[in-house]
Design a protein around this motif. Structure first.
Motif, PDB file in Angstrom:
ATOM      1  N   PRO A  29     -46.674  -3.124  38.538  1.00  0.00           N
ATOM      2  CA  PRO A  29     -45.547  -3.322  39.445  1.00  0.00           C
ATOM      3  C   PRO A  29     -45.734  -4.566  40.312  1.00  0.00           C
ATOM      4  O   PRO A  29     -46.854  -4.983  40.589  1.00  0.00           O
ATOM      5  CB  PRO A  29     -45.580  -2.058  40.315  1.00  0.00           C
ATOM      6  N   ALA A  30     -44.618  -5.145  40.705  1.00  0.00           N
ATOM      7  CA  ALA A  30     -44.680  -6.319  41.566  1.00  0.00           C
ATOM      8  C   ALA A  30     -45.412  -5.987  42.859  1.00  0.00           C
ATOM      9  O   ALA A  30     -45.335  -4.887  43.373  1.00  0.00           O
ATOM     10  CB  ALA A  30     -43.262  -6.800  41.871  1.00  0.00           C
ATOM     11  N   ILE A 168     -32.820   3.387  36.638  1.00  0.00           N
ATOM     12  CA  ILE A 168     -33.671   4.086  37.607  1.00  0.00           C
ATOM     13  C   ILE A 168     -34.547   5.069  36.841  1.00  0.00           C
ATOM     14  O   ILE A 168     -34.040   6.014  36.234  1.00  0.00           O
ATOM     15  CB  ILE A 168     -32.834   4.829  38.662  1.00  0.00           C
ATOM     16  N   ASP A 169     -35.848   4.858  36.851  1.00  0.00           N
ATOM     17  CA  ASP A 169     -36.792   5.741  36.182  1.00  0.00           C
ATOM     18  C   ASP A 169     -37.428   6.657  37.218  1.00  0.00           C
ATOM     19  O   ASP A 169     -38.316   6.242  37.974  1.00  0.00           O
ATOM     20  CB  ASP A 169     -37.865   4.923  35.463  1.00  0.00           C
ATOM     21  N   ILE A 170     -36.965   7.898  37.256  1.00  0.00           N
ATOM     22  CA  ILE A 170     -37.451   8.867  38.240  1.00  0.00           C
ATOM     23  C   ILE A 170     -38.879   9.274  37.921  1.00  0.00           C
ATOM     24  O   ILE A 170     -39.713   9.438  38.807  1.00  0.00           O
ATOM     25  CB  ILE A 170     -36.525  10.093  38.269  1.00  0.00           C
ATOM     26  N   THR A 184     -40.079   3.696  38.749  1.00  0.00           N
ATOM     27  CA  THR A 184     -39.685   2.297  38.535  1.00  0.00           C
ATOM     28  C   THR A 184     -38.179   2.123  38.617  1.00  0.00           C
ATOM     29  O   THR A 184     -37.428   3.029  38.259  1.00  0.00           O
ATOM     30  CB  THR A 184     -40.143   1.812  37.136  1.00  0.00           C
ATOM     31  N   VAL A 185     -37.735   0.951  39.073  1.00  0.00           N
ATOM     32  CA  VAL A 185     -36.333   0.553  38.931  1.00  0.00           C
ATOM     33  C   VAL A 185     -36.301  -0.809  38.255  1.00  0.00           C
ATOM     34  O   VAL A 185     -37.267  -1.579  38.321  1.00  0.00           O
ATOM     35  CB  VAL A 185     -35.588   0.493  40.285  1.00  0.00           C
ATOM     36  N   LYS A 198     -39.845  -3.499  39.990  1.00  0.00           N
ATOM     37  CA  LYS A 198     -40.301  -2.807  41.190  1.00  0.00           C
ATOM     38  C   LYS A 198     -40.721  -1.395  40.823  1.00  0.00           C
ATOM     39  O   LYS A 198     -39.961  -0.652  40.189  1.00  0.00           O
ATOM     40  CB  LYS A 198     -39.175  -2.740  42.215  1.00  0.00           C
ATOM     41  N   GLY A 199     -41.901  -1.015  41.218  1.00  0.00           N
ATOM     42  CA  GLY A 199     -42.354   0.321  40.888  1.00  0.00           C
ATOM     43  C   GLY A 199     -43.650   0.686  41.570  1.00  0.00           C
ATOM     44  O   GLY A 199     -44.314  -0.151  42.189  1.00  0.00           O
ATOM     45  N   VAL A 200     -43.992   1.952  41.428  1.00  0.00           N
ATOM     46  CA  VAL A 200     -45.235   2.494  41.975  1.00  0.00           C
ATOM     47  C   VAL A 200     -45.876   3.379  40.915  1.00  0.00           C
ATOM     48  O   VAL A 200     -45.197   4.158  40.245  1.00  0.00           O
ATOM     49  CB  VAL A 200     -44.969   3.316  43.255  1.00  0.00           C
ATOM     50  N   LEU A 201     -47.166   3.235  40.747  1.00  0.00           N
ATOM     51  CA  LEU A 201     -47.939   4.109  39.875  1.00  0.00           C
ATOM     52  C   LEU A 201     -48.627   5.139  40.758  1.00  0.00           C
ATOM     53  O   LEU A 201     -49.500   4.807  41.557  1.00  0.00           O
ATOM     54  CB  LEU A 201     -48.982   3.310  39.088  1.00  0.00           C
TER      55      LEU A 201
END
Length: 290
Positions: A29-30, A168-170, A184-185, A198-201
């Protein structure tokens, strides 16, 4: 507040769209993605607008769910290996109060749209669309090398253009990264092709095989995603235009279990762990009262 509308079931656009994994979350992710750890859950004042508790055995309710099978003949995006079946109990059914999406090692050569796949699964689209709200899905993810279950959403339109129209990936999960949930979006400005998505792991030890709730809070100003009543990812509307924020139109929910592919199958597919079952206890959508 937009009320529920009957969606346009995506036609040719979805057949060629690089869908969930166009958004290949294997790209880190960024750095300016906003990772949070805050209380989540149903926002105050929101009311239940639509749900499926999966309490009627048999095939998924045809009033609530459609099947996406459009790319079977020529193959799905990202080199995924599955054939998505239509209303086939072996791949999608309700039993014991749960929706089961099952991936199996088998060929369906008798199907006119069979594209040579050696695996079967299912991909369900909600027939209810929604614009803004709180979406919560309680699910149990399958374990196994090559699994790729997802809970996500796309705009309800006949002419989807990825990534400009947004995704939008929930929740996404892959078996080779067994302790991680991907939030992620994707937009025209922020996507993996540009290495700007943009996202979070979220680290979740031994998450497969366990029951968890996965949620999205979507408002005109921000998107929040979380697990078990806490939010871990926040994406803010910059109010700079569609390139950064295309999330201002009705979307529909997608539940699917892919097999392998450039992301899900990054380190291979272990057939010995099949069949895989992606289990969903409920789907609930809340909105502000109109």
């Amino acid at each position: 507040m937009t009320s529920f509308t009957r969606p346009f079931i995506l036609a040719a656009a979805l057949a060629t769209l690089p869908l969930t994994a166009l958004a290949d979350p294997s790209v880190a992710p960024a750095k300016d993605s906003l990772e949070i750890d805050e209380p989540g859950g149903v926002p105050a004042g929101y009311v239940l607008k639509w749900s499926d508790e999966f309490d009627k055995p048999g095939l998924p309710d045809p009033k609530l769910w459609a099947y996406d099978t459009k790319a079977n003949k020529h193959g799905w995006a990202n080199e995924e290996r599955q054939y998505y079946s239509l209303a086939r109990r072996e791949n999608s059914r309700v039993e014991d109060g749960q929706l089961i999406i099952e991936a199996r090692k088998e060929d369906l050569k008798n199907k006119p749209d069979w594209g040579g796949q050696h695996y079967t699964s299912a991909r369900l689209l909600s027939k209810n669309s929604y614009q803004y709200g709180y979406i919560e899905v309680r699910a149990q993810l399958p374990c196994g090398l090559g699994v790729w279950p997802a809970i996500w959403q796309l705009p309800t339109t006949d002419h989807m253009m990825w990534p400009d129209d947004g995704e939008i990936d929930i929740m996404e999960y892959v078996g080779w990264d067994q302790d991680t949930i991907y939030h992620t979006v994707h937009t025209g400005l922020y996507n993996h092709v540009k290495h700007t998505q943009k996202g979070v792991l979220k680290h979740m030890p031994a998450v497969c095989g366990q029951w968890h709730t996965y949620s999205l809070t979507w408002t005109p100003d921000e998107i929040r995603e979380g697990i078990d009543g806490r939010d871990y990812f926040r994406f803010v509307n910059e109010h700079t235009g569609k390139g950064a924020w295309p999330f201002d139109r009705p979307n529909h929910l997608i539940l699917n279990l892919a097999v392998g592919g450039t992301f899900g199958g990054k380190t291979g597919v272990d057939d010995s762990t099949m069949p895989w079952q992606f289990r969903i206890d409920y789907v609930r959508v809340y909105q502000k009262p109109e």
